[in-house]
Design a protein around this motif. Structure first.
Motif, mmCIF file in Angstrom:
data_model
loop_
_atom_site.group_PDB
_atom_site.id
_atom_site.type_symbol
_atom_site.label_atom_id
_atom_site.label_comp_id
_atom_site.label_asym_id
_atom_site.label_seq_id
_atom_site.Cartn_x
_atom_site.Cartn_y
_atom_site.Cartn_z
ATOM 1 N N ARG A 310 82.245 23.118 87.110
ATOM 2 C CA ARG A 310 82.631 24.521 87.316
ATOM 3 C C ARG A 310 83.654 24.975 86.289
ATOM 4 O O ARG A 310 83.599 26.115 85.815
ATOM 5 N N ASP A 311 84.569 24.101 85.927
ATOM 6 C CA ASP A 311 85.611 24.482 84.978
ATOM 7 C C ASP A 311 85.066 24.727 83.575
ATOM 8 O O ASP A 311 85.783 25.274 82.723
ATOM 9 N N LYS A 312 83.818 24.355 83.338
ATOM 10 C CA LYS A 312 83.186 24.609 82.043
ATOM 11 C C LYS A 312 82.316 25.876 82.067
ATOM 12 O O LYS A 312 81.689 26.220 81.069
ATOM 13 N N MET A 313 82.290 26.557 83.202
ATOM 14 C CA MET A 313 81.387 27.695 83.373
ATOM 15 C C MET A 313 81.987 29.044 82.989
ATOM 16 O O MET A 313 81.353 30.084 83.165
ATOM 17 N N GLY A 314 83.202 29.063 82.468
ATOM 18 C CA GLY A 314 83.836 30.323 82.099
ATOM 19 C C GLY A 314 82.982 31.226 81.225
ATOM 20 O O GLY A 314 82.824 32.416 81.526
ATOM 21 N N PRO A 315 82.386 30.702 80.142
ATOM 22 C CA PRO A 315 81.572 31.558 79.281
ATOM 23 C C PRO A 315 80.378 32.189 79.988
ATOM 24 O O PRO A 315 80.106 33.382 79.817
ATOM 25 N N ILE A 316 79.664 31.418 80.806
ATOM 26 C CA ILE A 316 78.469 31.964 81.450
ATOM 27 C C ILE A 316 78.840 32.926 82.574
ATOM 28 O O ILE A 316 78.133 33.908 82.829
ATOM 29 N N LEU A 317 79.969 32.691 83.232
ATOM 30 C CA LEU A 317 80.436 33.630 84.255
ATOM 31 C C LEU A 317 80.777 34.977 83.616
ATOM 32 O O LEU A 317 80.398 36.039 84.128
ATOM 33 N N GLY A 318 81.477 34.927 82.478
ATOM 34 C CA GLY A 318 81.813 36.160 81.775
ATOM 35 C C GLY A 318 80.575 36.876 81.267
ATOM 36 O O GLY A 318 80.475 38.099 81.334
ATOM 37 N N ALA A 319 79.611 36.088 80.771
ATOM 38 C CA ALA A 319 78.374 36.685 80.260
ATOM 39 C C ALA A 319 77.593 37.369 81.371
ATOM 40 O O ALA A 319 76.984 38.429 81.157
#
Length: 383
Positions: A310-319
């Motif tokens: 989950r902590d690596k999902m920042g880019p896809i969450l923003g996208a």
């Protein structure tokens, strides 16, 4: 019957659909008056919705992020202001449940209060700092006073302020470089709401200013130290694009109903059969499909991922937020092109939908920050 009696997701969605129809009936008057949707929020509290993201061990249902965004989307089809308002409360509880950043004792007490109908939101923005996501140090400050904290300051954009029972306030800790989050009950002396919300979008969110004048709270209400350098991904913020997707769906529905019934004497039948109208409807449907698949798949990925993943999902969450929000703006614009000049009438819901979806550009994360994050992510993965 309430949401806690219903265990099936499809049944919960159907139950929310009925509530959403009530919200739609009330939406125009709330927008025209710039008033707060007290009845809508009370309906959500009475239905048990507001405690669905509370952990099961504290009496909630611990629903998934995917289920939350689908229910939030349904609320927004009725009234976007109600959806965005309650979405902060629901998402904050989900986030606190998943990450457990607070002492268990104070979080348990909060959950028990939520089960009784209490509502919570963060108060983070300030006139001097802008969006808290850009990392500005708050001017609001907290000073230790014996076993208490004395807090002074002013917060803007405090959504749902007319009915909030708790505020999570970030404040600079005096004589240090630290920033902390403090849980402040509404009943605390020195807490005031200044009614300043005059936006033309989402007029019913009651996002007024919070004034903190010598507010004294116990030491245990210093719930968390803010660490920007180790900022974690926030799946719960998908409630934001879910809201704007719901508004876009409401716009599509209205435009199609209008086209099915509008029959100018210059043509045979109604405009629904015109190729140019069907072209726009097809474009709307394509954008909705793209938005749904993107948003839903990211939410489902979050639900099945480990904490490290989950902590690596920042880019896809923003996208996902950027894509869905901007698509919602395009969808409402296409709907207005189908309806024509009538869409600009104050009596027409499309003009409200258009104003409301534009607000999504100013919810976190901002588009420019997302694009920069995606660029860094892409460069890193190519090394």
């Amino acid at each position: 019957m309430n949401f806690h009696d219903i265990k099936s997701f499809d049944e919960r969605l159907a139950f929310m659909k009925n509530l959403s129809k009530k919200f739609l009936i009330r939406a125009h008057q709330i927008d025209i008056e710039g008033s707060f949707p007290f009845e809508n929020i009370q309906d959500l509290k009475t239905s048990g919705y507001t405690s669905l993201t509370v952990p099961k061990k504290y009496g909630g249902e611990e629903i998934s992020l995917y289920e939350l965004i689908r229910l939030q989307e349904m609320i927004a089809e009725g009234d976007g202001a109600t959806a965005l308002s309650i979405g902060w409360h629901m998402g904050i509880l989900l986030n606190l449940s998943e990450k457990e950043p607070w002492d268990e004792g104070i979080f348990k007490v909060l959950c028990e209060k939520v089960k009784q109908g209490a509502l919570i939101n963060s108060a983070q923005s300030e006139p001097m700092t802008g969006s808290p996501t850009r990392g500005g140090r708050p001017v609001t400050y907290a000073q230790k006073s014996g076993n208490n904290w004395l807090i002074n300051g002013k917060k803007t954009f405090t959504t749902m302020s007319p009915v909030l029972d708790y505020f999570i306030v970030n404040a600079a800790i005096k004589d240090s470089n630290e920033i902390g989050n403090f849980l402040i009950p509404r009943s605390t002396n020195g807490v005031e709401i200044e009614e300043t919300w005059d936006s033309i979008a989402l007029r019913g969110t009651g996002s007024h200013d919070l004034i903190l004048n010598n507010v004294m709270i116990p030491d245990e209400n210093f719930v968390e130290r803010v660490r920007f350098e180790n900022k974690r991904a926030n799946g719960w913020l998908l409630h934001i694009p879910a809201c704007y997707l719901g508004i876009a769906k409401a716009a599509k529905k209205y435009a199609i109903q209008f086209a099915e019934n509008y029959a100018p004497n210059s043509i045979q039948g109604t405009i629904i059969d015109l190729p140019n109208v069907q072209q726009k409807i097809g474009e709307i449907e394509l954008k909705l499909m793209q938005s749904e698949y993107f948003l839903y798949s990211v939410a489902k990925q979050w639900d099945i991922s480990s904490e490290q993943e989950r902590d690596k999902m920042g880019p896809i969450l923003g996208a996902a937020k950027l894509t869905v929000t901007n698509s919602a703006i395009s969808i409402v614009d296409l709907a207005m092109r189908i309806v024509g000049a009538k869409s600009l009438s104050l009596q027409n819901p499309l003009q409200r939908y258009y104003r409301d979806v534009r607000a999504g550009l100013h919810n976190p994360p901002m588009d420019d920050m997302t694009i920069q994050l995606l660029a860094k992510h892409s460069i890193l993965n190519c090394q």
